[in-house]
Every structure is written in structure tokens, then in C-alpha cells.
Design a protein around this motif. Structure first.
Motif, short mmCIF file in Angstrom:
data_model
loop_
_atom_site.label_atom_id
_atom_site.label_comp_id
_atom_site.label_asym_id
_atom_site.label_seq_id
_atom_site.Cartn_x
_atom_site.Cartn_y
_atom_site.Cartn_z
N GLY A 301 0.82 -1.20 0.00
CA GLY A 301 0.00 0.00 0.00
C GLY A 301 0.85 1.25 0.00
O GLY A 301 2.07 1.22 -0.24
N ALA A 302 0.21 2.38 0.27
CA ALA A 302 0.94 3.65 0.27
C ALA A 302 2.00 3.68 1.36
O ALA A 302 3.08 4.24 1.15
CB ALA A 302 -0.05 4.80 0.46
N ARG A 303 1.72 3.08 2.53
CA ARG A 303 2.68 3.11 3.63
C ARG A 303 2.90 1.74 4.26
O ARG A 303 3.87 1.56 4.98
CB ARG A 303 2.21 4.10 4.72
N ARG A 304 2.02 0.81 4.04
CA ARG A 304 2.10 -0.48 4.72
C ARG A 304 2.05 -1.61 3.71
O ARG A 304 1.56 -1.46 2.59
CB ARG A 304 0.95 -0.63 5.73
N ARG A 305 2.57 -2.74 4.13
CA ARG A 305 2.56 -3.96 3.33
C ARG A 305 1.67 -5.00 4.00
O ARG A 305 1.64 -5.10 5.23
CB ARG A 305 3.99 -4.50 3.19
N ALA A 306 0.92 -5.74 3.21
CA ALA A 306 0.07 -6.80 3.73
C ALA A 306 0.36 -8.10 2.98
O ALA A 306 0.65 -8.08 1.78
CB ALA A 306 -1.40 -6.45 3.60
N VAL A 307 0.29 -9.22 3.71
CA VAL A 307 0.49 -10.54 3.13
C VAL A 307 -0.73 -11.39 3.44
O VAL A 307 -1.21 -11.43 4.57
CB VAL A 307 1.76 -11.22 3.69
N TYR A 308 -1.24 -12.08 2.42
CA TYR A 308 -2.36 -13.00 2.57
C TYR A 308 -1.92 -14.40 2.13
O TYR A 308 -1.18 -14.55 1.14
CB TYR A 308 -3.55 -12.55 1.72
N ARG A 309 -2.37 -15.41 2.86
CA ARG A 309 -2.00 -16.79 2.57
C ARG A 309 -3.24 -17.60 2.21
O ARG A 309 -4.27 -17.51 2.88
CB ARG A 309 -1.32 -17.43 3.78
N TYR A 310 -3.12 -18.36 1.11
CA TYR A 310 -4.22 -19.23 0.69
C TYR A 310 -3.88 -20.68 1.04
O TYR A 310 -2.80 -21.18 0.70
CB TYR A 310 -4.47 -19.12 -0.82
N VAL A 311 -4.78 -21.35 1.73
CA VAL A 311 -4.63 -22.77 2.05
C VAL A 311 -5.93 -23.48 1.72
O VAL A 311 -7.01 -22.89 1.78
CB VAL A 311 -4.27 -23.01 3.53
N GLU A 312 -5.80 -24.75 1.34
CA GLU A 312 -6.97 -25.58 1.10
C GLU A 312 -7.12 -26.57 2.25
O GLU A 312 -6.13 -27.11 2.75
CB GLU A 312 -6.85 -26.30 -0.24
#
Length: 423
Positions: A301-312
Motif C-alpha cells: 500500500g501507500a505506507r504499509r505492506r500486507a500478506v495473505y495466505r491461501y490454504v486448502e
């Protein structure tokens, strides 16, 4: 509207000394174009496999037959790349044995034909290399499998971004023009998912196609992923799944579409809780997958980073996309830095940092420890001044240094060693 080559030249002329060479320069120019465009309409970036090459000497070429090109090969010394002293622009691999590099052409006189590139390949894990085909003006390049290559080739001189797809099934020795076919329901066995614009202009948004390298035909998928994608060539694939990165056309939020049935249907995740987007619009997530069905989406983002994880989870509770905690201490990158997943399932993030005592940038690596918090880690044997780490479908890792022209490989993503060097 500036086209791809103009953007490339603009980025080269205006960029300060940094790690942005070849593919990063292309990406930087494209990012600037996308950010201008996104203020008017939502856009996205499918994962791109781009490439370029170097030719250092004249190559003897046989007459062209039906648009195909045959070439005599120039062999290298063991462990040494052809054309010593020339820059590796892009490195791609099908597996640990089948390696391909695009290298910049020599410029013995001015003006320099710096848009021409030479493909070199190795079928023995980098022990020996040879020229493949002749110099080409390549906008994008993908390795589809051992010996199976795809290139988006620009004419000489480039004409308003128009390009043609050419495919090879023998490691780049002979190339065939790709022909369009009627739409298909899904990507059949033996074909590969490719993201390619309908207009053949590499700077336009792409749609997902099925490419059959043997018949040299490409067909649009009847059911497209419901995300707006940018220019590209290939989309991510792992464990029989297709992953398309983009933005949601309705909201403009970052989104990822995934297909379990070869592109016949898609499941989409819109990241509505992602960090606030830059003023020019939300970026497409940067995707990283392992050899299984697990995937990561990184959003800067403009100032922050985000991480998303996909699991089955077999349809049970707990499956799907989940935001990963512990990344607040990893600085965001407005250009988006790549990540990868090691063989033990660890997600490794990258951060761009100026290198002390050098007029270039390099990577610092971050990985989640047992407490879930991302901390700096060392990738043994790998210098900071490398391009993004890539993984083949069978789990071999590779990258190359832009300071000394060394190609590096790893079986686990942690321990690295040189595969070949320029001289």
C-alpha cells in the motif's frame, strides 16, 4: 500514449544508478504507465515472465523456411557463459537442467542496437551453453517447459507496440509464429495458460489464453478470470491450479482469481481490507506459490505492506485466504517487491536497500519465524545484488546477479551456489 520501447528508453535515460537493469527497467516503465492509467480505470498485472538476450559475435544463419529460423550453435567452455563480459538481462528455467538466458547484444559501434537480444541455453544444468536462434527484439519471454519457449517479438523498428508471438519446442533453435484459434473452454493437457492482449500490443491489458506449443496455436479462454489484468505473458501455475493477479473491476481493490479446473471456472478473492492504496490506484497483488496448492499474495500500500495466505482444507473450515500477521515491520515498496516460498514452506519477502559502498541497490530478505513475525534472514551463498528469486514447477530455485553476471541455483531456496558465470 507512449509504447513499450519508448517507456524502456525513458526509464533507462532517467533512472539513477540502481539495480534496475533490463527486466526491472521494463517493469519500472510499465509501472509508471499503469499508474497513469489506473486513475481512469482499474487495472491489474498478471505475473510476467519476461526476458531479453546478448549476442557478442556474428552467428551463421541458414535460410528461413516457412517463417522458421535455424541456427548453428556456438558452444561455451564448461561452466562459462557464451559472450564473456556481456550482461544477462533475463534468466528463466524449466528445471535444474534446462536453463535459458537472454543477453544484451554487443555494441561495437554507435548507434547501438540495444533493443536486440540473444538467447543462450543449457540442457545440462549450466555446464555448457550455446546460442539459440539469432538476435531478436524481444518484449517478453516465457519458458513453458523443457525446450518449450515463448517470445513476444517486436518488429524492427517497433511499430506502435505491435508484436507477434513465436514459439519453440527445441529450446530456441527453431521458432514458429503463433496462430490464433477459436475460443476454448479450458487449458487442455499439453497446453499452457498464457496471458496475452487481444490486440497483440504488449502494453495493453491481457486476457487468458491456452497455448499449444506443438500446433503453434493460441486460443482465448471462453470464461475469463473476473479481475482486470495488465500486460503480461504467463500466469502463475502450481499443483494443477491457475492464479491470476489483478484488481476488482467493480471496486478497484486488489484481487486474485484462482481456477482448479484449467480455467473453466474461477474463484476470486477481493482484498477489501488491504492497506490504503497509493494515489495512483491499487496495485495488483504480487503472487508466490509453492509446489502445492498454497499461495501468497503480497500487497504494497501507500505506507504499509500486507500478506495473505491461501490454504486448502478439503472444503472444511479454515481454508481460503487469510491475512498473515507479523509483517508490520517489513517496509512497503511502492514498486512492489517479489517474494517466494522455500521448499520447507517458509514465505520469504524482499526489501530493496542501497548497498553500502556501492552505487546500486540490493535485497534484504525477511521470513516469518516460529512466532509468526517476519525477521531478516540470510540466504547462504546468495549476494544481495540479484534479481528476484524464481522457482520452477518442480521446485528448483534460481536467480542471477546484476553486478558480476553469475547465475545462481538452489534446491531449497536457502542454500545457494553458482551455476555459471560470465567469464
Amino acid at each position: 500514449m507512449k509504447e513499450l520501447r519508448e517507456l524502456f528508453e525513458e526509464a533507462v535515460d532517467s533512472a539513477p544508478p540502481s539495480r534496475l537493469v533490463a527486466d526491472e527497467v521494463y517493469a519500472a516503465g510499465r509501472r509508471r504507465r499503469r499508474r497513469r492509467t489506473v486513475t481512469n480505470c482499474a487495472f491489474a498485472v498478471a505475473l510476467v515472465l519476461a526476458a531479453g538476450t546478448v549476442v557478442a559475435s556474428m552467428v551463421r544463419q541458414e535460410p528461413s523456411v516457412s517463417g522458421d529460423m535455424r541456427i548453428y550453435q556456438k558452444q561455451s567452455l564448461p561452466g562459462v557463459l557464451p559472450h564473456p563480459g556481456e550482461r544477462i538481462n533475463w534468466a528463466r528455467a524449466a528445471d535444474a537442467r534446462h536453463l535459458y538466458l537472454m543477453m544484451s547484444t554487443q555494441c561495437p559501434s554507435k548507434p547501438c542496437a540495444k533493443d536486440l537480444m540473444q538467447l543462450v541455453g543449457s540442457d545440462d544444468g549450466g555446464r555448457t551453453w550455446s546460442d539459440r536462434g539469432g538476435p531478436m527484439n524481444v518484449a517478453s519471454f516465457a519458458v513453458l517447459g523443457p525446450g518449450r519457449l515463448l517470445a513476444a517479438v517486436l518488429p524492427e523498428p517497433p511499430d506502435a507496440g505491435g508484436s507477434t508471438l513465436q514459439v519453440s519446442t527445441d529450446g530456441g533453435r527453431i521458432w514458429h509464429k503463433v496462430l490464433r484459434a477459436s475460443a476454448v473452454e479450458g487449458v487442455s493437457t499439453g497446453s499452457t495458460a498464457v496471458c496475452w492482449p487481444e490486440s497483440d500490443k504488449v502494453t495493453e491489458p491481457c486476457t487468458v489464453h491456452a497455448l499449444d506449443p506443438v500446433s503453434h496455436r493460441i486460443a482465448r479462454l471462453a470464461n475469463q478470470p473476473p479481475v482486470t489484468q495488465g500486460e503480461g505473458l504467463s500466469i502463475a501455475q502450481s499443483a494443477g491450479r491457475l492464479w491470476a493477479s489483478g484488481v476488482d473491476p467493480a471496486t478497484g481493490w486488489p484481487a486474485v482469481a484462482m481456477s482448479r479446473d484449467a480455467g473453466r471456472s474461477w474463484v476470486t478473492k477481493v482484498f477489501a481490507d488491504a492497506p490504503a492504496c497509493p494515489p495512483e490506484g491499487c496495485p495488483a497483488p504480487s503472487l508466490a506459490t509453492d509446489v502445492g496448492p498454497t499461495g501468497y499474495a503480497v500487497i504494497d500500500g501507500a505506507r504499509r505492506r500486507a500478506v495473505y495466505r491461501y490454504v486448502e482444507n478439503g472444503g472444511q473450515a479454515g481454508g481460503g485466504w487469510h491475512r498473515v500477521p507479523g509483517v508490520d515491520n517489513v517496509p512497503a515498496d511502492p514498486d512492489g517487491s517479489p517474494s517466494f516460498v522455500t521448499s520447507d514452506g517458509t514465505h520469504v519477502l524482499s526489501e530493496v536497500l542501497p548497498q553500502r559502498g556501492q552505487n546500486v541497490d540490493g535485497y534484504r530478505w525477511w521470513a516469518a519465524r516460529s512466532d509468526g513475525v517476519y525477521q531478516p534472514v540470510e540466504l547462504a551463498g546468495l549476494p544481495a545484488t540479484v534479481h528476484s528469486v524464481r522457482r520452477t514447477l518442480d521446485g528448483w530455485y534460481y536467480t542471477h546477479s546484476y553486478t558480476d553476471g553469475v547465475l545462481y541455483g538452489s534446491t531449497d531456496g536457502w542454500q545457494w551456489s553458482p551455476v555459471a558465470r560470465g567469464s
